[in-house]
Design an enzyme around this catalytic site. Structure first.
Site, mmCIF file in Angstrom:
data_model
loop_
_atom_site.group_PDB
_atom_site.id
_atom_site.type_symbol
_atom_site.label_atom_id
_atom_site.label_comp_id
_atom_site.label_asym_id
_atom_site.label_seq_id
_atom_site.Cartn_x
_atom_site.Cartn_y
_atom_site.Cartn_z
ATOM 1 N N SER A 142 73.307 1.375 93.849
ATOM 2 C CA SER A 142 73.250 1.351 92.379
ATOM 3 C C SER A 142 74.186 2.428 91.853
ATOM 4 O O SER A 142 74.379 3.464 92.501
ATOM 5 C CB SER A 142 71.832 1.662 91.895
ATOM 6 O OG SER A 142 71.833 1.946 90.517
ATOM 7 N N TYR A 156 64.264 6.476 92.005
ATOM 8 C CA TYR A 156 65.129 5.298 92.190
ATOM 9 C C TYR A 156 66.551 5.744 92.541
ATOM 10 O O TYR A 156 67.142 5.277 93.522
ATOM 11 C CB TYR A 156 65.126 4.459 90.906
ATOM 12 C CG TYR A 156 66.039 3.258 90.962
ATOM 13 C CD1 TYR A 156 65.655 2.095 91.620
ATOM 14 C CD2 TYR A 156 67.308 3.290 90.368
ATOM 15 C CE1 TYR A 156 66.502 0.998 91.693
ATOM 16 C CE2 TYR A 156 68.160 2.195 90.428
ATOM 17 C CZ TYR A 156 67.749 1.056 91.084
ATOM 18 O OH TYR A 156 68.597 -0.023 91.159
HETATM 19 N N1 LIG Z 1 70.188 -5.424 87.833
HETATM 20 C C1 LIG Z 1 70.820 -4.264 87.807
HETATM 21 O O1 LIG Z 1 71.330 -3.835 86.752
HETATM 22 C C2 LIG Z 1 70.958 -3.464 89.067
HETATM 23 C C3 LIG Z 1 71.785 -2.329 89.027
HETATM 24 C C4 LIG Z 1 71.940 -1.571 90.169
HETATM 25 C C5 LIG Z 1 71.314 -1.969 91.347
HETATM 26 N N2 LIG Z 1 70.509 -3.068 91.356
HETATM 27 C C6 LIG Z 1 69.869 -3.430 92.623
HETATM 28 O O2 LIG Z 1 70.032 -4.801 92.875
HETATM 29 C C7 LIG Z 1 68.966 -5.265 93.703
HETATM 30 C C8 LIG Z 1 68.382 -6.517 93.109
HETATM 31 O O3 LIG Z 1 67.730 -6.166 91.896
HETATM 32 P P1 LIG Z 1 67.643 -7.142 90.638
HETATM 33 O O4 LIG Z 1 68.323 -6.468 89.526
HETATM 34 O O5 LIG Z 1 68.042 -8.506 91.009
HETATM 35 O O6 LIG Z 1 66.062 -7.067 90.339
HETATM 36 P P2 LIG Z 1 64.933 -8.176 90.374
HETATM 37 O O7 LIG Z 1 65.306 -9.336 89.513
HETATM 38 O O8 LIG Z 1 63.669 -7.452 90.072
HETATM 39 O O9 LIG Z 1 64.933 -8.674 91.889
HETATM 40 C C9 LIG Z 1 64.443 -7.878 92.920
HETATM 41 C C10 LIG Z 1 64.327 -8.730 94.163
HETATM 42 O O10 LIG Z 1 63.850 -7.897 95.231
HETATM 43 C C11 LIG Z 1 62.754 -8.529 95.846
HETATM 44 N N3 LIG Z 1 61.808 -7.552 96.360
HETATM 45 C C12 LIG Z 1 61.254 -6.495 95.721
HETATM 46 N N4 LIG Z 1 60.352 -5.884 96.524
HETATM 47 C C13 LIG Z 1 60.340 -6.599 97.685
HETATM 48 C C14 LIG Z 1 59.594 -6.501 98.888
HETATM 49 N N5 LIG Z 1 58.673 -5.524 99.066
HETATM 50 N N6 LIG Z 1 59.832 -7.379 99.866
HETATM 51 C C15 LIG Z 1 60.760 -8.361 99.696
HETATM 52 N N7 LIG Z 1 61.482 -8.525 98.582
HETATM 53 C C16 LIG Z 1 61.255 -7.646 97.581
HETATM 54 C C17 LIG Z 1 62.122 -9.401 94.773
HETATM 55 O O11 LIG Z 1 61.480 -10.506 95.394
HETATM 56 P P3 LIG Z 1 59.882 -10.759 95.454
HETATM 57 O O12 LIG Z 1 59.261 -9.994 94.328
HETATM 58 O O13 LIG Z 1 59.743 -12.233 95.344
HETATM 59 O O14 LIG Z 1 59.498 -10.246 96.813
HETATM 60 C C18 LIG Z 1 63.343 -9.871 94.003
HETATM 61 O O15 LIG Z 1 63.877 -11.030 94.585
HETATM 62 C C19 LIG Z 1 67.972 -4.104 93.809
HETATM 63 O O16 LIG Z 1 68.148 -3.421 95.026
HETATM 64 C C20 LIG Z 1 68.356 -3.215 92.644
HETATM 65 O O17 LIG Z 1 67.998 -1.877 92.842
HETATM 66 C C21 LIG Z 1 70.320 -3.818 90.246
#
Ligand SMILES: NC(=O)c1ccc[n+]([C@@H]2O[C@H](COP(=O)([O-])OP(=O)(O)OC[C@H]3O[C@@H](n4cnc5c(N)ncnc54)[C@H](OP(=O)(O)O)[C@@H]3O)[C@@H](O)[C@H]2O)c1
Length: 250
Positions: A142, A156
């Site tokens: 991130s 985080y």
């Molecule tokens: N969106 C942003 O702006 C942003 C920016 C920087 C970094 N990121 C990173 O990108 C990645 C994806 O995030 P996102 O933005 O797409 O958020 P999101 O929509 O909340 O998706 C998170 C995903 O992670 C899975 N997950 C969470 N805990 C889990 C567990 N214990 N076991 C298996 N799967 C798990 C969830 O699946 P289930 O709940 O179905 O298990 C979901 O598919 C993360 O690592 C986040 O930190 C996002």
């Protein structure tokens, strides 16, 4: 550049994982998709196969905090597709509160999911890649990893900085081998993790963000901030501004 035909994505049930799956499917790649919410994965699989009947899509339930299951599921996916060319460690959570305010359980969950479980996924991925002497590991860190961050994202940001350092160490370890390691630093991309965050000038929609992520991943860089604008200059500022200025961010 090697064509990475078989791609595993963790956290594929929503947000960036699901968005990247759609982009890779449109590029004709086979997909191994996991998360806890399997109903979402089943729906996604049906959607991807309807739009891209030539590809293979396999889905499995996985809680990445069940470390034994991480190894079992990755090996099972490897068997399902007859090899894995790219593994994207994407599953993550954004829960957290300021340190010392009674929310250790939430901060600990974030630290465990984003760092210890990410380590388990890297271990399982590298076992497969070392055995087949090839593969591309992608660590979804991130932009908040650039600096210690205040308030709700302190843990985080630290977990994502730790994950970025872990990925860099793995990259150093496999540097003279055909195994490649990329660390991706996403900026704000709309997803469930930030659904309560108000629209900011820098937030892009999920499709735009995932398109940029997949383009960056396909280049297989050591590191990339995505989208490049404005996150490359903002990342530089975050690393170099006085902490008193950084403390107003986040
Ligand atoms: N969106 C942003 O702006 C942003 C920016 C920087 C970094 N990121 C990173 O990108 C990645 C994806 O995030 P996102 O933005 O797409 O958020 P999101 O929509 O909340 O998706 C998170 C995903 O992670 C899975 N997950 C969470 N805990 C889990 C567990 N214990 N076991 C298996 N799967 C798990 C969830 O699946 P289930 O709940 O179905 O298990 C979901 O598919 C993360 O690592 C986040 O930190 C996002």
């Amino acid at each position: 550049m090697t064509l990475r035909k078989n791609i595993l994505i963790t956290g594929a049930s929503s947000g960036l994982g699901r968005g990247m799956a759609r982009e890779f499917a449109a590029r004709g790649r086979n997909l191994a998709l996991c998360a806890r919410r399997t109903d979402r994965l089943d729906e996604l699989k049906a959607e991807l196969l309807a739009a891209n009947p030539e590809i293979s899509v396999v889905v499995r339930a996985l809680d990445v905090n069940d470390y034994d299951a991480v190894f079992e599921v990755f090996r099972a996916f490897n068997d399902d597709l007859g090899g894995l060319d790219r593994i994207i460690v994407n599953a993550g959570v954004g829960k957290g509160q300021p340190i010392g305010t009674g929310y250790f359980y939430a901060n600990r969950k974030t630290a465990e999911t984003n760092f210890v479980a990410a380590l388990a996924q890297c271990e399982a991925a590298l076992e497969i890649f070392r055995a087949q002497k090839s593969g591309h590991l992608v660590a979804i860190s991130s932009i908040s990893a650039m600096r210690g961050m205040p308030r709700n994202i302190t843990t985080y940001a630290a977990s994502k900085a730790g994950f970025a350092a872990l990925a860099e160490g793995i990259r150093a370890d496999v540097m003279r081998t055909p195994i490649k390691v990329s660390t991706i630093f996403p900026g704000y991309i709309r997803s469930e993790i930030n659904e309560k965050v108000k629209k900011t000038p820098f937030m892009v929609d999920t499709v735009t963000g995932c398109c940029a992520l997949v383009r960056a991943i396909e280049r297989e860089p050591a590191k990339a901030s995505v989208p490049a604008w404005p996150w490359i200059p903002l990342g530089f500022l975050m690393r170099n501004l006085p902490l008193s200025v950084v403390a107003k961010m986040g």
